[in-house]
Design a protein around this motif. Structure first.
Motif, short mmCIF file in Angstrom:
data_model
loop_
_atom_site.label_atom_id
_atom_site.label_comp_id
_atom_site.label_asym_id
_atom_site.label_seq_id
_atom_site.Cartn_x
_atom_site.Cartn_y
_atom_site.Cartn_z
N TRP A 38 0.83 -1.20 0.00
CA TRP A 38 0.00 0.00 0.00
C TRP A 38 0.87 1.26 0.00
O TRP A 38 0.53 2.26 -0.64
CB TRP A 38 -0.91 0.00 1.22
CG TRP A 38 -1.96 -1.07 1.20
CD1 TRP A 38 -2.17 -2.03 2.14
CD2 TRP A 38 -2.94 -1.32 0.18
NE1 TRP A 38 -3.22 -2.85 1.79
CE2 TRP A 38 -3.71 -2.43 0.58
CE3 TRP A 38 -3.23 -0.71 -1.04
CZ2 TRP A 38 -4.75 -2.94 -0.18
CZ3 TRP A 38 -4.28 -1.21 -1.81
CH2 TRP A 38 -5.02 -2.31 -1.39
N ALA A 39 1.99 1.21 0.69
CA ALA A 39 2.91 2.35 0.67
C ALA A 39 3.45 2.59 -0.74
O ALA A 39 3.53 3.73 -1.20
CB ALA A 39 4.06 2.12 1.64
N LEU A 40 3.82 1.51 -1.42
CA LEU A 40 4.32 1.64 -2.78
C LEU A 40 3.25 2.21 -3.70
O LEU A 40 3.52 3.06 -4.56
CB LEU A 40 4.80 0.29 -3.29
CG LEU A 40 5.42 0.26 -4.69
CD1 LEU A 40 6.63 1.19 -4.78
CD2 LEU A 40 5.81 -1.17 -5.09
N ALA A 41 2.00 1.77 -3.51
CA ALA A 41 0.90 2.31 -4.32
C ALA A 41 0.71 3.80 -4.06
O ALA A 41 0.46 4.58 -4.99
CB ALA A 41 -0.38 1.54 -4.01
N ALA A 42 0.86 4.21 -2.80
CA ALA A 42 0.73 5.63 -2.49
C ALA A 42 1.86 6.44 -3.12
O ALA A 42 1.64 7.53 -3.67
CB ALA A 42 0.73 5.83 -0.97
N LEU A 43 3.08 5.93 -3.07
CA LEU A 43 4.23 6.66 -3.61
C LEU A 43 4.21 6.75 -5.12
O LEU A 43 4.78 7.67 -5.71
CB LEU A 43 5.53 5.97 -3.15
CG LEU A 43 5.83 6.05 -1.65
CD1 LEU A 43 7.00 5.14 -1.29
CD2 LEU A 43 6.13 7.49 -1.23
N THR A 44 3.55 5.79 -5.79
CA THR A 44 3.48 5.80 -7.25
C THR A 44 2.20 6.44 -7.76
O THR A 44 1.98 6.50 -8.98
CB THR A 44 3.57 4.37 -7.80
OG1 THR A 44 2.56 3.55 -7.20
CG2 THR A 44 4.94 3.76 -7.53
#
Length: 540
Positions: A38-44
């Motif tokens: 979910w963090a990666l989705a937020a950062l991208t």
């Protein structure tokens, strides 16, 4: 949630690209599923909550404290999430702090009526302003931590030491929280398949040419030249019956340009420039902006601003990938492919013959006639180059035109965001014109928020604070008179007529070239100067 908040905080305070890359890579390595996904989705930028709006944040804080005090605080800080994080009056006895995955799951399933109470409960449970700030940034999709989506994907690729292009090519076949991606990167499963119809191929980018160093060692016979058109770089895909239009970073903009995708009758993948084209002529970027960033378009808008793709390259033809062929071979096949489509929505970017670098320099100085301001410069591509993801050194170069320059006077300043939220870093500037009373007056002609160093930012910020004459929320009007004010040398790529601007002109990509502390504002440029520049551009 605490680890994610610490990551965002450190990213926002870190200027180094490599340091940011290390921070994200370490977070992805040390954080368990599904939080890291979910963090990666937020950062991208791939994490969206349809029910969560900034309005609910403002309503929540106004129920906890005096609304006027909140707005005074907001005016001073200049950022909603940061203001609420600092002033939130938490109630004792709240539950434990939520995990990132709990927040995401709740927001994805929440109705609008539920969002405000969720916000209040989470803000009460969080002990530190940093965690509240991270929560609110996550909800509003305004992380602003100086990290591109590609760099976040690079951090994921670094977990396994694979090229970032491999992750990018898989990306549109993956879904948050990317557990299959991490399983492959950590060697726990096979690589996910990228063979999904309509997928994105990572773009090949060009290096800026160093005229003094590069031309001395390059042979003109090895390179093809074409104009660098002033639209947005896209990838038009028709494969397996699926049509997609992507930006160069992989954002899907298909819904906004159905007319463009209808032009691809044969299956294949084209790399090109998205433009508004009328009878084969390219319109200004201002016309293209009428089509961009819309959720939907109607027949009237498509007729008024007919978009199309000017093709640069062919990445696939039917089921065959062509990226490993030479540019000369791809170009030959591209010409045949475009001819078969026979559509006004699709044409070729023509090659520009040249025999020497001097001849190419003369060509660069004269943009194509009949297409005012739509060529930003030239592209150089080695005839034998394959299509490689990223920015390999040597195969492709961009040689942009020299920017236009004017001297303009600072009129208004606004606070920035993120690290700049405490500084007046967004500037509106103007040039002189004849006022209604016969006196010279300033009229705004553009806005800029980059082109200066951190030290210069502090100096401009002090000037703004010392010379403020009016305040409008986060915006300040500064002293701007013939003998008192601040002059910027402004660089820009072109001008276009604009009915939305009082001056009647709009700048393309304005930025601060230098600060003219030495120049009296009365000696800055006048509006007729810009009008003459625009007339000369249109006459080409």
């Amino acid at each position: 949630m605490r680890a994610f908040a610490e990551l965002l905080d450190r990213l926002s305070l870190t200027g180094s690209r490599n340091a940011k890359l290390t921070l994200v890579r370490d977070y992805l390595r040390d954080t368990p599923d599904p939080d890291r996904g979910w963090a990666l989705a937020a950062l991208t930028g791939d994490l969206t909550f349809t029910a969560a709006k900034p309005t609910f944040i403002r309503k929540a804080v106004e129920e906890r404290m005096d609304p006027q005090l909140f707005w005074w605080s907001y005016d001073y800080v200049g950022d909603l999430a940061e203001t609420v994080a600092l002033v939130w009056p938490a109630r004792p006895g709240a539950n434990r702090e939520p995990e990132l995955s709990e927040v995401v799951d709740a927001l994805r399933g929440a109705t609008r009526a539920e969002v405000q109470r969720l916000i209040e409960g989470w803000l009460d449970a969080m002990r530190e302003p940093r965690e509240r700030w991270a929560l609110l940034k996550l909800m509003t999709r305004e992380l602003r931590v100086g990290l591109s989506a590609r760099l976040a994907k690079q951090a994921a690729a670094d977990l396994a030491g694979v090229p970032v292009a491999e992750v990018e090519e898989l990306w549109h076949a993956l879904h948050p929280p990317y557990e299959d991606l991490f399983a492959w990167l950590e060697g726990r499963s096979e690589k996910p398949s990228s063979e999904n119809p309509g997928r994105f191929r990572p773009a090949m980018l060009a290096q800026a040419i160093d005229e003094a160093a590069d031309f001395a060692k390059l042979d003109p016979a090895d390179y093809a030249a074409e104009w660098k058109w002033d639209g947005i770089r896209v990838q038009a895909v028709h494969e397996g019956g699926v049509r997609r239009l992507y930006t160069r970073t992989g954002d899907d903009i298909s819904k906004t340009f159905p007319d463009v995708l209808d032009a691809l009758t044969d299956e294949g993948v084209i790399d090109g420039e998205l433009l508004v084209m009328r009878e084969g002529r390219v319109a200004s970027f201002a016309d293209l902006q009428q089509r961009l960033n819309r959720k939907s378009v109607d027949a009237r808008l498509m007729a008024a601003y007919p978009a199309g793709v000017r093709a640069y390259d062919l990445l696939a033809e039917g089921p065959e990938e062509t990226r490993t062929l030479s540019f000369a071979e791809r170009r030959q096949r591209l010409e045949a492919f475009v001819a078969r489509q026979a559509s006004p929505r699709l044409d070729l970017s023509p090659m520009q013959p040249f025999a020497s670098w001097a001849e190419l320099a003369a060509l660069r100085a004269e943009p194509p006639p009949g297409d005012p301001q739509v060529a930003e410069g030239l592209m150089l591509k080695r005839w034998d180059s394959i299509y490689e993801a990223g920015r390999p050194k040597g195969p492709w170069f961009k040689w942009k035109r020299d920017p236009f320059l004017i001297d303009a006077v600072l009129m208004y300043a606004q606070r920035g965001h993120g690290k700049r939220s405490s500084f007046y870093s967004d500037y509106t500037f103007g040039v002189w014109t004849d006022g209604t009373d016969g006196q010279r007056a300033l009229t705004p002609v553009g806005k800029a928020y980059f082109g200066f160093t951190d030290e210069e930012l502090k100096q401009i910020d002090k000037f703004v604070r010392d010379n403020t004459i009016e305040r409008f929320g986060p915006v300040r009007s500064v002293r701007a008179e013939p003998h008192a004010g601040l002059v910027f040398e402004v660089a820009f790529e072109g001008l276009q007529r604009s009915g939305r601007h009082k001056s009647g002109v709009a700048m393309r990509f304005p930025r601060i070239s230098r600060i003219r502390w030495d120049k009296p504002p009365g000696e800055a440029d006048e509006l007729p100067t810009l009008e003459r520049m625009l007339e000369q551009m249109e006459a080409r």
